[in-house]
Design a protein around this motif. Structure first.
Motif, mmCIF file in Angstrom:
data_model
loop_
_atom_site.group_PDB
_atom_site.id
_atom_site.type_symbol
_atom_site.label_atom_id
_atom_site.label_comp_id
_atom_site.label_asym_id
_atom_site.label_seq_id
_atom_site.Cartn_x
_atom_site.Cartn_y
_atom_site.Cartn_z
ATOM 1 N N MET A 75 -100.953 -49.630 -69.490
ATOM 2 C CA MET A 75 -102.254 -49.724 -68.818
ATOM 3 C C MET A 75 -103.258 -50.327 -69.804
ATOM 4 O O MET A 75 -103.209 -50.018 -70.991
ATOM 5 C CB MET A 75 -102.682 -48.308 -68.410
ATOM 6 N N PRO A 76 -104.176 -51.186 -69.325
ATOM 7 C CA PRO A 76 -105.180 -51.736 -70.260
ATOM 8 C C PRO A 76 -106.064 -50.618 -70.810
ATOM 9 O O PRO A 76 -106.341 -49.643 -70.114
ATOM 10 C CB PRO A 76 -106.014 -52.680 -69.376
ATOM 11 N N SER A 91 -109.115 -50.536 -71.352
ATOM 12 C CA SER A 91 -110.448 -50.455 -70.767
ATOM 13 C C SER A 91 -110.488 -49.586 -69.508
ATOM 14 O O SER A 91 -111.544 -49.199 -69.045
ATOM 15 C CB SER A 91 -110.924 -51.867 -70.419
ATOM 16 N N LYS A 92 -109.318 -49.265 -68.950
ATOM 17 C CA LYS A 92 -109.299 -48.556 -67.664
ATOM 18 C C LYS A 92 -109.343 -47.035 -67.849
ATOM 19 O O LYS A 92 -108.957 -46.516 -68.885
ATOM 20 C CB LYS A 92 -108.027 -48.920 -66.895
ATOM 21 N N ASN A 93 -109.781 -46.377 -66.809
ATOM 22 C CA ASN A 93 -109.795 -44.915 -66.788
ATOM 23 C C ASN A 93 -108.417 -44.413 -66.313
ATOM 24 O O ASN A 93 -107.917 -44.831 -65.265
ATOM 25 C CB ASN A 93 -110.892 -44.428 -65.841
ATOM 26 N N TYR A 138 -106.734 -44.969 -62.690
ATOM 27 C CA TYR A 138 -105.651 -45.950 -62.714
ATOM 28 C C TYR A 138 -104.393 -45.386 -62.044
ATOM 29 O O TYR A 138 -103.726 -46.063 -61.260
ATOM 30 C CB TYR A 138 -105.348 -46.357 -64.158
ATOM 31 N N HIS A 167 -102.823 -47.057 -58.927
ATOM 32 C CA HIS A 167 -101.588 -47.790 -59.195
ATOM 33 C C HIS A 167 -100.351 -47.082 -58.657
ATOM 34 O O HIS A 167 -99.439 -47.703 -58.134
ATOM 35 C CB HIS A 167 -101.466 -47.983 -60.700
#
Ligand code: SF4
Length: 374
Positions: A274-275, A277-279, A283, A287
């Motif tokens: 997961m990037p 920057s994501k929560n 996510y 996802h």
């Protein structure tokens, strides 16, 4: 020095051959065979891995795939599973690809011609030469990392050996030093001697020069430069990248996804990425349609690739609810698997580390998911 005396001086090759007989390794499982397949597998496994690590993998591999045909008919997944833990999985993939090619184009018979051998995926000039020397007694020079180190020290060759110009020089040296002819199996022993010397005496750190058959000739020893040679790889700054790996836990099982064939960790099973920057919680909902709860924090893990460094932030998560579809859907590229079994499939080294940490944290606590069993 009179001519007679000069003539009796043992050559570089003769010294190594004599030393190998007495002090070299002569009972490795891939020795004392002429089977090019068995020799090939060993050479590939030994490319980036030490003998002691390779032995059990090699024995298991040969047991499962005793010949080219059996390897060619296996799936790449089966091959990578046997490779799991050895690292550098492209070696396993190339081995499999080459076996398929040999099965098809050469009727399953390992090629005899070194030019053809060298064209097989995963086989470079040095590996091809080693196979030709061990399987066919051919007079061919090898030059792997260990041999480069021995030559750089013994002949006082400056400069990083990986650089084209220096490498060409080292290859020249390697060709010049070969035993003159292959009588009495000297090529095999000489080739093995170079490998043994690099691995057991002229090691990277703390070489045992007192036990070295080349100590009288060695320029690095004479000039007290053993620790300066070979010159290290020039430092070039490697960019640092960051990523998050999700450790989704559900009833003692973790979710693994299969990486696409290309890119880092191609074709291996990995924790979902997961990037940064994501929560995490959002996510997972978006996802995977899962409701998750964070488990105890795990520290970041740094991993070095050739071209960049990767800082991995592991996020252990307890899955609280998930759509039933993920349960039943037959997915080829995702699976829930127990930690024990996950360690048996082809997973990248850092993922292995994380799963092991997670399974038995050093702090002496119970495995994380056990803490949640009410
Ligand atoms: S004398 Fe020492 S540095 Fe020189 S080749 Fe032998 S082990 Fe290596």
């Amino acid at each position: 020095m009179d001519f007679h005396h000069f003539h009796c001086m043992p050559t570089f090759a003769a010294k190594l051959i004599r030393w190998q007989k007495l002090h070299g390794r002569n009972h490795l499982p891939w020795q004392n065979t002429r089977d090019p397949y068995a020799i090939w597998v060993s050479e590939i496994m030994l490319q980036q891995t030490q003998v002691i690590t390779v032995v059990p993998y090699y024995l298991r591999f040969l047991q499962c795939f005793p010949d080219i045909k059996s390897l060619a008919t296996a799936s790449v997944d089966e091959v990578l599973a046997l490779w799991s833990g050895l690292g550098y999985y492209s070696r396993g993939r190339n081995l499999h690809r080459a076996a398929c090619f040999i099965a098809e184009a050469h009727n399953g018979i390992f090629p005899r011609d070194i030019e053809v051998i060298q064209e097989l995926p995963g086989i470079g000039r040095s590996t091809a030469a080693a196979i030709a020397a061990f399987a066919y007694g051919e007079r061919r020079a090898i030059l792997d990392g260990n041999v480069k180190r021995v030559f750089a020290r013994c002949f006082g060759i400056d400069g990083y050996p990986g650089k084209k110009r220096n490498e060409t020089l080292l290859w020249q040296k390697a060709e010049e030093l070969l035993p003159e002819e292959n009588k009495r199996g000297e090529m095999e022993r000489y080739t093995q001697a170079l490998m043994d010397l690099g691995a057991t005496v002229c090691t990277r750190g703390k070489p045992r020069c007192v036990a070295c058959p080349l100590q009288q000739d060695c320029i690095a020893l004479r000039d007290n430069r053993v620790d300066k040679l070979p010159a290290p790889r020039p430092i070039r700054p490697r960019p640092q990248k960051e990523t998050v790996l999700l450790m989704l836990m559900k009833q003692g099982e973790v979710l693994l996804e299969k990486r696409p064939a290309s890119g880092i960790w191609g074709g291996l099973w990995c924790l979902p990425e997961m990037p940064v920057s994501k929560n995490v919680i959002a996510y997972c909902t978006l996802h995977f349609g899962m409701k998750v709860m964070p488990l105890a924090h795990m520290p970041p893990l740094d991993h070095a690739f050739t071209h960049f460094r990767l800082r991995i932030h592991p996020r252990p998560l307890q899955v609280l609810s998930y759509p039933s579809a993920t349960e039943t859907q037959a997915q080829d590229d995702a699976m829930w698997i127990t930690l024990d079994n996950a360690l048996k499939v082809a997973i990248p080294a850092p993922v292995r580390k994380l799963l092991m940490q997670h399974g038995c944290p050093q702090s002496g606590q119970l495995p994380l998911e056990n803490q949640l069993r009410f």
